[in-house]
Design a protein around this motif. Sequence first.
Motif, PDB file in Angstrom:
ATOM      1  N   ASP A 186       0.864  -1.173   0.000  1.00  0.00           N
ATOM      2  CA  ASP A 186       0.000   0.000   0.000  1.00  0.00           C
ATOM      3  C   ASP A 186       0.908   1.234   0.000  1.00  0.00           C
ATOM      4  O   ASP A 186       1.398   1.661   1.045  1.00  0.00           O
ATOM      5  CB  ASP A 186      -0.892  -0.021   1.243  1.00  0.00           C
ATOM      6  N   VAL A 187       1.129   1.793  -1.167  1.00  0.00           N
ATOM      7  CA  VAL A 187       2.118   2.854  -1.336  1.00  0.00           C
ATOM      8  C   VAL A 187       1.776   4.097  -0.531  1.00  0.00           C
ATOM      9  O   VAL A 187       2.636   4.690   0.129  1.00  0.00           O
ATOM     10  CB  VAL A 187       2.260   3.217  -2.833  1.00  0.00           C
ATOM     11  N   GLU A 188       0.516   4.507  -0.568  1.00  0.00           N
ATOM     12  CA  GLU A 188       0.127   5.722   0.157  1.00  0.00           C
ATOM     13  C   GLU A 188       0.339   5.554   1.654  1.00  0.00           C
ATOM     14  O   GLU A 188       0.820   6.471   2.329  1.00  0.00           O
ATOM     15  CB  GLU A 188      -1.342   6.053  -0.142  1.00  0.00           C
ATOM     16  N   GLU A 189      -0.004   4.396   2.167  1.00  0.00           N
ATOM     17  CA  GLU A 189       0.173   4.132   3.591  1.00  0.00           C
ATOM     18  C   GLU A 189       1.653   4.097   3.959  1.00  0.00           C
ATOM     19  O   GLU A 189       2.069   4.652   4.984  1.00  0.00           O
ATOM     20  CB  GLU A 189      -0.478   2.805   3.956  1.00  0.00           C
ATOM     21  N   ILE A 190       2.461   3.466   3.126  1.00  0.00           N
ATOM     22  CA  ILE A 190       3.896   3.385   3.373  1.00  0.00           C
ATOM     23  C   ILE A 190       4.506   4.788   3.412  1.00  0.00           C
ATOM     24  O   ILE A 190       5.258   5.131   4.330  1.00  0.00           O
ATOM     25  CB  ILE A 190       4.584   2.533   2.288  1.00  0.00           C
ATOM     26  N   ASN A 191       4.186   5.604   2.434  1.00  0.00           N
ATOM     27  CA  ASN A 191       4.708   6.964   2.355  1.00  0.00           C
ATOM     28  C   ASN A 191       4.297   7.769   3.587  1.00  0.00           C
ATOM     29  O   ASN A 191       5.123   8.459   4.208  1.00  0.00           O
ATOM     30  CB  ASN A 191       4.202   7.637   1.080  1.00  0.00           C
ATOM     31  N   SER A 192       3.034   7.669   3.959  1.00  0.00           N
ATOM     32  CA  SER A 192       2.517   8.414   5.104  1.00  0.00           C
ATOM     33  C   SER A 192       3.198   7.996   6.404  1.00  0.00           C
ATOM     34  O   SER A 192       3.610   8.847   7.211  1.00  0.00           O
ATOM     35  CB  SER A 192       1.001   8.200   5.224  1.00  0.00           C
ATOM     36  N   ASN A 193       3.346   6.695   6.609  1.00  0.00           N
ATOM     37  CA  ASN A 193       3.932   6.217   7.862  1.00  0.00           C
ATOM     38  C   ASN A 193       5.424   6.531   7.970  1.00  0.00           C
ATOM     39  O   ASN A 193       5.923   6.858   9.053  1.00  0.00           O
ATOM     40  CB  ASN A 193       3.701   4.713   8.007  1.00  0.00           C
ATOM     41  N   ILE A 194       6.141   6.438   6.854  1.00  0.00           N
ATOM     42  CA  ILE A 194       7.563   6.765   6.908  1.00  0.00           C
ATOM     43  C   ILE A 194       7.754   8.261   7.180  1.00  0.00           C
ATOM     44  O   ILE A 194       8.679   8.663   7.901  1.00  0.00           O
ATOM     45  CB  ILE A 194       8.276   6.319   5.612  1.00  0.00           C
ATOM     46  N   LYS A 195       6.887   9.093   6.644  1.00  0.00           N
ATOM     47  CA  LYS A 195       6.952  10.535   6.955  1.00  0.00           C
ATOM     48  C   LYS A 195       6.735  10.772   8.446  1.00  0.00           C
ATOM     49  O   LYS A 195       7.400  11.618   9.053  1.00  0.00           O
ATOM     50  CB  LYS A 195       5.895  11.291   6.140  1.00  0.00           C
ATOM     51  N   LYS A 196       5.794  10.023   9.048  1.00  0.00           N
ATOM     52  CA  LYS A 196       5.562  10.162  10.489  1.00  0.00           C
ATOM     53  C   LYS A 196       6.800   9.767  11.279  1.00  0.00           C
ATOM     54  O   LYS A 196       7.201  10.449  12.227  1.00  0.00           O
ATOM     55  CB  LYS A 196       4.386   9.265  10.914  1.00  0.00           C
ATOM     56  N   ILE A 197       7.404   8.651  10.887  1.00  0.00           N
ATOM     57  CA  ILE A 197       8.608   8.183  11.579  1.00  0.00           C
ATOM     58  C   ILE A 197       9.699   9.241  11.511  1.00  0.00           C
ATOM     59  O   ILE A 197      10.353   9.564  12.513  1.00  0.00           O
ATOM     60  CB  ILE A 197       9.106   6.862  10.963  1.00  0.00           C
ATOM     61  N   ARG A 198       9.896   9.809  10.329  1.00  0.00           N
ATOM     62  CA  ARG A 198      10.962  10.798  10.145  1.00  0.00           C
ATOM     63  C   ARG A 198      10.697  12.085  10.922  1.00  0.00           C
ATOM     64  O   ARG A 198      11.626  12.830  11.237  1.00  0.00           O
ATOM     65  CB  ARG A 198      11.123  11.100   8.665  1.00  0.00           C
ATOM     66  N   SER A 199       9.441  12.358  11.229  1.00  0.00           N
ATOM     67  CA  SER A 199       9.132  13.561  11.997  1.00  0.00           C
ATOM     68  C   SER A 199       9.561  13.431  13.451  1.00  0.00           C
ATOM     69  O   SER A 199       9.682  14.423  14.163  1.00  0.00           O
ATOM     70  CB  SER A 199       7.631  13.860  11.925  1.00  0.00           C
ATOM     71  N   TYR A 200       9.798  12.188  13.894  1.00  0.00           N
ATOM     72  CA  TYR A 200      10.187  11.943  15.282  1.00  0.00           C
ATOM     73  C   TYR A 200      11.641  11.505  15.449  1.00  0.00           C
ATOM     74  O   TYR A 200      12.159  11.504  16.565  1.00  0.00           O
ATOM     75  CB  TYR A 200       9.299  10.855  15.901  1.00  0.00           C
ATOM     76  N   SER A 201      12.293  11.126  14.369  1.00  0.00           N
ATOM     77  CA  SER A 201      13.643  10.583  14.499  1.00  0.00           C
ATOM     78  C   SER A 201      14.508  10.971  13.312  1.00  0.00           C
ATOM     79  O   SER A 201      14.036  11.049  12.178  1.00  0.00           O
ATOM     80  CB  SER A 201      13.571   9.054  14.604  1.00  0.00           C
ATOM     81  N   ASP A 202      15.790  11.186  13.598  1.00  0.00           N
ATOM     82  CA  ASP A 202      16.749  11.521  12.549  1.00  0.00           C
ATOM     83  C   ASP A 202      17.473  10.299  12.007  1.00  0.00           C
ATOM     84  O   ASP A 202      18.206  10.407  11.018  1.00  0.00           O
ATOM     85  CB  ASP A 202      17.796  12.501  13.087  1.00  0.00           C
ATOM     86  N   ILE A 203      17.296   9.135  12.647  1.00  0.00           N
ATOM     87  CA  ILE A 203      17.992   7.954  12.145  1.00  0.00           C
ATOM     88  C   ILE A 203      17.285   7.430  10.894  1.00  0.00           C
ATOM     89  O   ILE A 203      16.094   7.666  10.701  1.00  0.00           O
ATOM     90  CB  ILE A 203      18.117   6.847  13.218  1.00  0.00           C
ATOM     91  N   PRO A 204      17.997   6.740  10.013  1.00  0.00           N
ATOM     92  CA  PRO A 204      17.405   6.277   8.752  1.00  0.00           C
ATOM     93  C   PRO A 204      16.225   5.329   8.972  1.00  0.00           C
ATOM     94  O   PRO A 204      16.135   4.644   9.992  1.00  0.00           O
ATOM     95  CB  PRO A 204      18.564   5.550   8.058  1.00  0.00           C
ATOM     96  N   THR A 205      15.338   5.305   7.994  1.00  0.00           N
ATOM     97  CA  THR A 205      14.219   4.359   7.982  1.00  0.00           C
ATOM     98  C   THR A 205      14.363   3.467   6.761  1.00  0.00           C
ATOM     99  O   THR A 205      14.395   3.952   5.627  1.00  0.00           O
ATOM    100  CB  THR A 205      12.869   5.090   7.915  1.00  0.00           C
ATOM    101  N   LEU A 206      14.484   2.169   6.998  1.00  0.00           N
ATOM    102  CA  LEU A 206      14.601   1.189   5.912  1.00  0.00           C
ATOM    103  C   LEU A 206      13.321   0.370   5.840  1.00  0.00           C
ATOM    104  O   LEU A 206      12.661   0.139   6.864  1.00  0.00           O
ATOM    105  CB  LEU A 206      15.806   0.269   6.135  1.00  0.00           C
ATOM    106  N   ALA A 207      12.966  -0.051   4.641  1.00  0.00           N
ATOM    107  CA  ALA A 207      11.710  -0.764   4.433  1.00  0.00           C
ATOM    108  C   ALA A 207      11.953  -2.216   4.067  1.00  0.00           C
ATOM    109  O   ALA A 207      12.819  -2.528   3.248  1.00  0.00           O
ATOM    110  CB  ALA A 207      10.900  -0.073   3.333  1.00  0.00           C
ATOM    111  N   GLY A 208      11.170  -3.100   4.648  1.00  0.00           N
ATOM    112  CA  GLY A 208      11.299  -4.519   4.357  1.00  0.00           C
ATOM    113  C   GLY A 208       9.965  -5.230   4.447  1.00  0.00           C
ATOM    114  O   GLY A 208       8.949  -4.626   4.789  1.00  0.00           O
TER     115      GLY A 208
END
Length: 300
Positions: A186-208
Amino acid sequence: MNRLRKKLDHLISIKEKALVAYLVAGDPDLDSTLDLMHLFVKSGVDIIEVGVPFTDPIAEGPIIQKAHDRALKNNISLPNIIKLVEDFRKVDDSTPIILMGYLNTFSFHKELIDKSDQHGVDAVLVVDIPGELSISSYGISNPNIDSISLISPTTSQERIEKIAKNGSGFIYYVTLRGVTGSSNLDVEEINSNIKKIRSYSDIPTLAGFGIKSNEDAKLLSEYSDGIIVGSSIVDMITKQSESDDINRNGANAMLKTLEEPPEKTIVFVLASRLGQVLPTIRSRCILAPLSPLSCLQLKS
């Protein structure tokens, strides 16, 4: 700063995405696992995730579950895997290694994990502990290794904030509802959730989870700092290990594909760097026969 943080910082600085490859230690055997780890690096893999076999790997789909079962039949244990990492480090002292497993195993070998950085381990991913916690919450104290946290599509907003602030190394974003090897991103959900993660943390986010094609890899790399490929690789190792060649020669049968020109063999090319298509010498061939991933080229 350990190898994992150095690698991720470097990739971000040169605007490239990370490629993480997963395999289960001891499937089909430890010698083949060691050969494959070196082959991953030659093929352009940035980080290696080593699965620690467990009797009840609840996060894994059937492909990886069976790999765990085969490794356990070979009596593979965490001390064996630490020795595997030490052997890998005799040749390669730069590629980050993550141990992915379950709490019972790590707790039972607490003293070994406490000193695991001295043996070449850079991080652990404990699948069955809450993301708000880390291995230190369970009496394992090693400030020199990262404790990677998982965030899934069903993680609440409140928990995303806590987990993102607590994680180290990188955040592992699970792209699917389900186990490894599932499908339907679900591309829209993935994009939205990774943006949320990045708003709280500076460490990288990897997808699997669920990366089964070239298209999946390209898509997820647009939104994340890198991708993690597991089930598709394990499936190919399984199929190859069932052949006569692998039974006789271990990973040597797979290594032979490196010497074959692409037009003369059915190959699985793990990756080329984002933003460019590397020369053939960098886009090395990993395994035969052809997998659903085919030629996995990450391009921005």
